[in-house]
Structure formats: C-alpha cells, structure tokens
Scaffold this active site. Structure first.
Site, mmCIF file in Angstrom:
data_model
loop_
_atom_site.group_PDB
_atom_site.id
_atom_site.type_symbol
_atom_site.label_atom_id
_atom_site.label_comp_id
_atom_site.label_asym_id
_atom_site.label_seq_id
_atom_site.Cartn_x
_atom_site.Cartn_y
_atom_site.Cartn_z
ATOM 1 N N GLU A 143 0.861 -1.192 0.000
ATOM 2 C CA GLU A 143 0.000 0.000 0.000
ATOM 3 C C GLU A 143 0.891 1.233 0.000
ATOM 4 O O GLU A 143 1.763 1.379 0.855
ATOM 5 C CB GLU A 143 -0.870 -0.043 1.275
ATOM 6 N N ASP A 150 1.174 13.829 -5.572
ATOM 7 C CA ASP A 150 1.902 14.629 -4.583
ATOM 8 C C ASP A 150 3.402 14.525 -4.845
ATOM 9 O O ASP A 150 3.881 13.460 -5.269
ATOM 10 C CB ASP A 150 1.667 14.086 -3.164
ATOM 11 N N CYS A 383 -0.892 0.354 30.194
ATOM 12 C CA CYS A 383 0.353 1.120 30.174
ATOM 13 C C CYS A 383 0.280 2.317 31.122
ATOM 14 O O CYS A 383 0.311 2.129 32.327
ATOM 15 C CB CYS A 383 0.716 1.492 28.745
ATOM 16 N N HIS A 509 0.727 -3.505 26.012
ATOM 17 C CA HIS A 509 -0.441 -3.135 25.203
ATOM 18 C C HIS A 509 -1.113 -4.376 24.627
ATOM 19 O O HIS A 509 -0.790 -4.775 23.496
ATOM 20 C CB HIS A 509 -0.007 -2.237 24.045
ATOM 21 N N GLU A 511 -3.965 -4.647 23.394
ATOM 22 C CA GLU A 511 -4.828 -4.321 22.249
ATOM 23 C C GLU A 511 -4.165 -4.600 20.902
ATOM 24 O O GLU A 511 -4.840 -4.902 19.919
ATOM 25 C CB GLU A 511 -5.291 -2.855 22.320
HETATM 26 N N1 GLN Z 1 4.248 7.524 29.440
HETATM 27 C C1 GLN Z 1 4.394 6.219 30.010
HETATM 28 C C2 GLN Z 1 5.792 5.665 29.820
HETATM 29 O O1 GLN Z 1 6.513 6.101 28.960
HETATM 30 C C3 GLN Z 1 3.352 5.258 29.453
HETATM 31 C C4 GLN Z 1 3.451 5.027 27.986
HETATM 32 C C5 GLN Z 1 2.223 4.393 27.390
HETATM 33 O O2 GLN Z 1 1.126 4.473 27.945
HETATM 34 N N2 GLN Z 1 2.362 3.790 26.231
HETATM 35 O O3 GLN Z 1 6.198 4.774 30.523
#
Ligand code: GLN
Length: 545
Positions: A143, A150, A383, A509, A511
């Site tokens: 992609e 542009d 996080c 994370h 997600e």
């Molecule tokens: N700001 C926090 C850190 O750097 C959490 C980062 C985040 O939520 N991805 O540890």
C-alpha cells in the site's frame, strides 16, 4: 521455485479513502483461498517512523512483535489476517533516506552522485521485495500511502513503474483507489475525479489494472462502462467500494464485486471460493448482540477516534466473543475531577484508563481509578493506565501523598513509577523506549493466569517508565499484587487487586494482539466482568421494586 506476486495499492484524491481496509480485505480473500499473503505500507513522510508523531497527527502508533513503531494500518492487517507483521511491513521516506545516506557514508556508492533516481528508487524497490524474497509469501500487497500526484509520492510511483517493468506481466499489478463523489444537487455520481487520477498516474508511466471506486451510492452499469472505457480497464476491473457499516464487512463486499477473481486472473493464479466460515461467524455474532454494556474509555486524545484504534477494535472482537454490543464512551481525562467523577462514571459497567504520555490529564485518570476502585466498577488499565492505578494506590491506600511517576514529577519523594537504569542515559526520543514483545510469567490464580490459561505469555510494550520495585513489598502488603513479572528483568508487568471484583492494570499493550480470529483474552474477560456488573445491578434494582 514459485515467484512471489506483487500487488500495489495506490490512491487518488484523498488519503482517507480506506486503502488500508481495501488492502486488508483483499489480503483476507486471498488468504482464505490458501495464498500466503502479507501487506506492507510505504509512508511518504520524512519521520523515520511514526513513533515520534503526536496521535492527533496520524492516530495511534502501532507496535509489532519485533518492536517496530508503525502506521496504524498494520493493525488492520494483523486484525484481518491474524499473521504478525514486522519492521519490514512499514517503510517511510525517512527510513529510506536514512539507509541511503548511511550507505553513502560507508562509501558503498563508489564515488557516484547519489540521486533520487536510481538510489532512492532502488532502495524502495529493495524494501518492497524483502518480504517477497523471504520465501514466506505467495503474494505481497504494498500500500502506497498518500496521494498519487503529490511531490512526496513521486519516488514511490516511479519505483512501482520500474518494478512492474522488472517483474514482468502477470507478476505485478496496480490497484488504484479513487473517489466517485455524489453531487446531491444534481443527483449524480461524478467520474471526472477518477479519470483525472488515472491520468495523473499514467503521466508517471503507471497504468492502473484495477479501479476501486469509493462511493456512497451503487455504481450503475453505464457508469462502470464509462469508467472502464475512459480509464482503460476492463469492466470487470471496475470495483465499487460502497460505504459499509463496519470495516469487517468489506471483505464480503469485495468478494461480491469479484475483486479477488480479477486480481488472481491478472496475476495468472487460480481462484477458488474463499473459506470465510470463521470470519462470517464473527460477523454474525458482532451484528446480533444479545445485550449491551457501556465502557468508559478515559484518555486525553479522545477527540480523535484513531488515537485508540486498536483498543476500539479489541472491544469489537471481545464484544462479538461475548455476544454483547460494547458501547465505548470516550471520557476526556483533562475534564475529570474529584467533583464530577461520580456524575461521569457511576453509570458505567467498566472503565478502561488508556495509554498516554506526559502530564496532561493524569490527575483526572487518578481520580477515575480511585472512584472505580472504591465503587467496585471493573477496571482495566493499559500502560499509563496501569501506572496511574499504582500511583492512586500508593497515594490513597499507602498514604504516600506525593507518590507519582518521575515522568510527571522528576523530583517527587515517592517515585512509585520510575525510569529504568538503562533508560536514564538515553537522550534521543525516537525508537528508544522498551518496545516490542517481552516475556511475562503469571502468578497462579490471578485474573491474568485464569484468562490467559497459561503461566508464560509474550506481550508488546511501548513505554519508558516502570513500576518501581523498591515499593513492591509495601504495595503488595496493602493489597495490590504484582501478578505478572518479566522473568529476566523482574520488572512488574501486571498488577491486580484481588479484593476487588475486577481490577487489573498491565504495563504492556494487549490491544495490539487482538484479532478477529483471536480476540484478546484480557478484553474478553473485561467485557465479561462489565456484563456481570450490569446484570448484578439490574438484579438489585429489580429486587428493590
Ligand atoms: N508515558 C508512560 C511511559 O513512557 C506510558 C506510555 C504508554 O502508555 N504507552 O512509561
């Protein structure tokens, strides 16, 4: 050896036409016919990666197992295909130039003048073929971000032209995405923008093989014929992409239009009926929920949906799994305070405190954690959200009133969240966080252990600050338990409060790893907990009547 086939997806008019979803949907259809398919995104901006970009600019930064900070379209690729991507799947102009300049410094160009053509275009061509040459894929979809015409897209279009020529007929094709606007005053669909876009592409020597036309209304036969004739494509290669109620409908819409068939025919590959059984079961559950829950998403980038893209998609997967519609209510942490937290949160079935960077809005997040902890509302911290849960606990349960993260208060007396030693000497911002997949051991009988059904997991990280282990004993003695530990560094990755109906914060994370085929177990269990709370409060109201 079979040769890898290449499909380039380019776009005209506007970069928000949904090229990523079309690429992911086509990939899904090809994968469902047995073709090993991957998708790559080329971004024409000069940042080396999107890691340093504010989420308001390009939405969330997606992270791969190998620690690449990438465009959020890679999230769609993984969610659709259920196959992990890597650094090779996202390349920016910044990275291309960085690599060419490094080669120049090493003297690899043997005294030649280094130029956009051939050096930059050669580098692009090499990056496009890395995945194909790995032998892992039958088809690579590339992609091209941005808009044809542009200035910044020119080297990419030239690289596509050359690759099409190098690879030969049936080995590389170009799909061009355009907009067919509807003029309501005239009651007409307009083909001119598509004609012009195809012409712009041709000026660079690239012929579109297939047109995908984004439209709000069905394209009538005569209009398709007109587009085919003026844009020099077969009529079967004019595909409409009509607005869908969910992105997960797009593979079926493309199947109906025969996009996979035309693509495979042009690539001289056999086509079969794609097996979308599992996909359609997911859609069936997603579209027919038995009930609903409302989850508060507390963050500071809530004005822009794309900032929390993977979290929102993970809720869709987890909702379908539970046969529940998950209504996500965005709540701006900056406007949350002890005074209004009850009004803003009391009706919620669960609260997720989102990731983030910097000081803005953190006090509101802490107030939210206190409220849900004291009121037994299911809590999920991701996080920064997990870090806020630790700070709240230290302040309000351990009575360490100035507890904080050194990210927000560098000289606070109780830095319950602090920088790791090896982060303290780093001054560069880009690519310097704890990134990518890290191992984590789970404590038996914890929420985490029960939902993962395993005692060792791998999850993706993107942060600098960590739970300060000097406080672990004190915090655990008060009732917040570290239930996930990195086996090598002993860093705390998960905290839980066993006394609470459902309270979990994760440093990583989850997600990023939720897909249609594999909804993330933490999101699934959080939605379940929200449902449980909802049913309980419904029962309580009934009993009162
Ligand atoms: N700001 C926090 C850190 O750097 C959490 C980062 C985040 O939520 N991805 O540890």
């Amino acid at each position: 050896m079979t040769t890898t086939k290449y499909i380039f997806v380019t776009g005209g008019v506007s970069s928000s036409l949904g090229k990523g979803i079309i690429a992911a949907s086509l990939a899904k259809l090809l994968q469902a016919q047995g073709y090993r398919t991957t998708i790559q995104k080329l971004d024409p901006y000069i940042n080396v990666d999107p890691g340093t970009l504010n989420p308001y600019e390009h939405g969330e930064c997606y992270v791969t197992d190998d620690g690449a900070e990438t465009d959020l379209d890679l999230g769609h690729y993984e969610r659709f295909l259920n196959v992990p991507t890597s650094q090779a799947n996202n390349v920016t102009t910044g990275r291309i130039y960085q690599s060419v300049i490094e080669k120049e410094r090493r003297g690899e160009f043997l005294g030649k003048t280094v130029q956009v053509i051939p050096h930059i275009t050669d580098e692009i061509k090499e990056r496009v073929q890395i995945l194909g040459n790995s032998g892992d894929y039958d088809i690579v979809i590339t992609e091209i971000g941005g808009t044809v015409g542009d200035i910044e897209s020119l080297p990419y279009v030239e690289a596509v032209r050359q690759l099409k020529w190098d690879l030969g007929e049936h080995n590389a094709i170009v799909i061009h995405l355009t907009l067919v606007p509807f003029l309501s005053a005239a009651g007409e669909l307009k083909t001119k923008p598509t004609q012009h876009s195809v012409k712009t592409l041709m000026e660079s020597g690239v012929v579109a093989d297939i047109l995908v036309c984004r439209t709000e209304h069905e394209l009538p036969e005569d209009l398709r014929r007109k587009l085919a004739l003026f844009c020099n494509v077969r009529e079967e290669a004019v595909i409409q992409s009509i607005d869908a109620s969910t992105i997960y409908d797009v593979p079926n819409l493309m199947l109906k239009q025969g996009l996979d068939k035309v693509v495979l025919k042009k690539l001289d590959l056999e086509s079969a009926v794609p097996d979308l059984t599992q996909w359609n079961q997911f859609l069936q559950r997603h579209k027919n929920p038995k009930t609903e829950v409302t989850i508060g998403l507390i963050g500071k980038y809530v004005e822009l949906q794309d900032s929390y893209k993977s979290i929102l998609e993970a809720f869709i997967h987890a909702g379908a799994e539970n046969e529940v519609k998950v209504n996500v209510e965005p709540i701006h942490s900056e406007y949350l305070s002890e005074e209004n937290v009850d009004v803003k949160l009391s009706h919620l079935d669960g609260v997720l405190v989102a990731p983030g960077f910097g000081e803005r809005g953190i006090e509101g997040k802490i107030d939210a954690v206190k409220y849900v902890r004291e009121n037994n509302i299911p809590f999920f911290g991701i996080c920064l959200g997990m870090q806020m849960a630790v700070i709240e606990y230290a302040r309000n349960v351990l009575n360490l009133s100035d507890a904080n993260s050194t990210e927000m208060a560098s000289d606070c007396e109780n830095p319950v969240i602090d920088l790791m030693e090896d982060q303290k000497t780093i001054t560069d911002k880009g690519g310097t966080m704890r990134l990518g997949a890290w191992a984590c051991d789970l404590k038996p009988n914890s929420i985490a252990y029960n939902v993962y059904k395993s005692n060792a997991i791998m999850e993706r990280h993107r942060h600098r600050f960590e739970f300060n282990n000097n406080y672990r004993e004190q915090i655990e003695a008060a009732g917040m338990i570290a239930t996930g530990i990195n086996p090598d560094t002993k860093l705390v990755e998960i905290v839980e409060i066993p006394e609470h109906p459902y309270f979990i914060g994760v440093q990583y994370h989850p997600e990023y790893k939720s897909t249609v085929a594999n909804p993330h177990p933490l999101f699934v269990s959080f939605v379940k907990a929200a449902l449980k709370r909802k049913n309980k409060s419904k029962d309580a109201t009934m009993a009162q009547k």
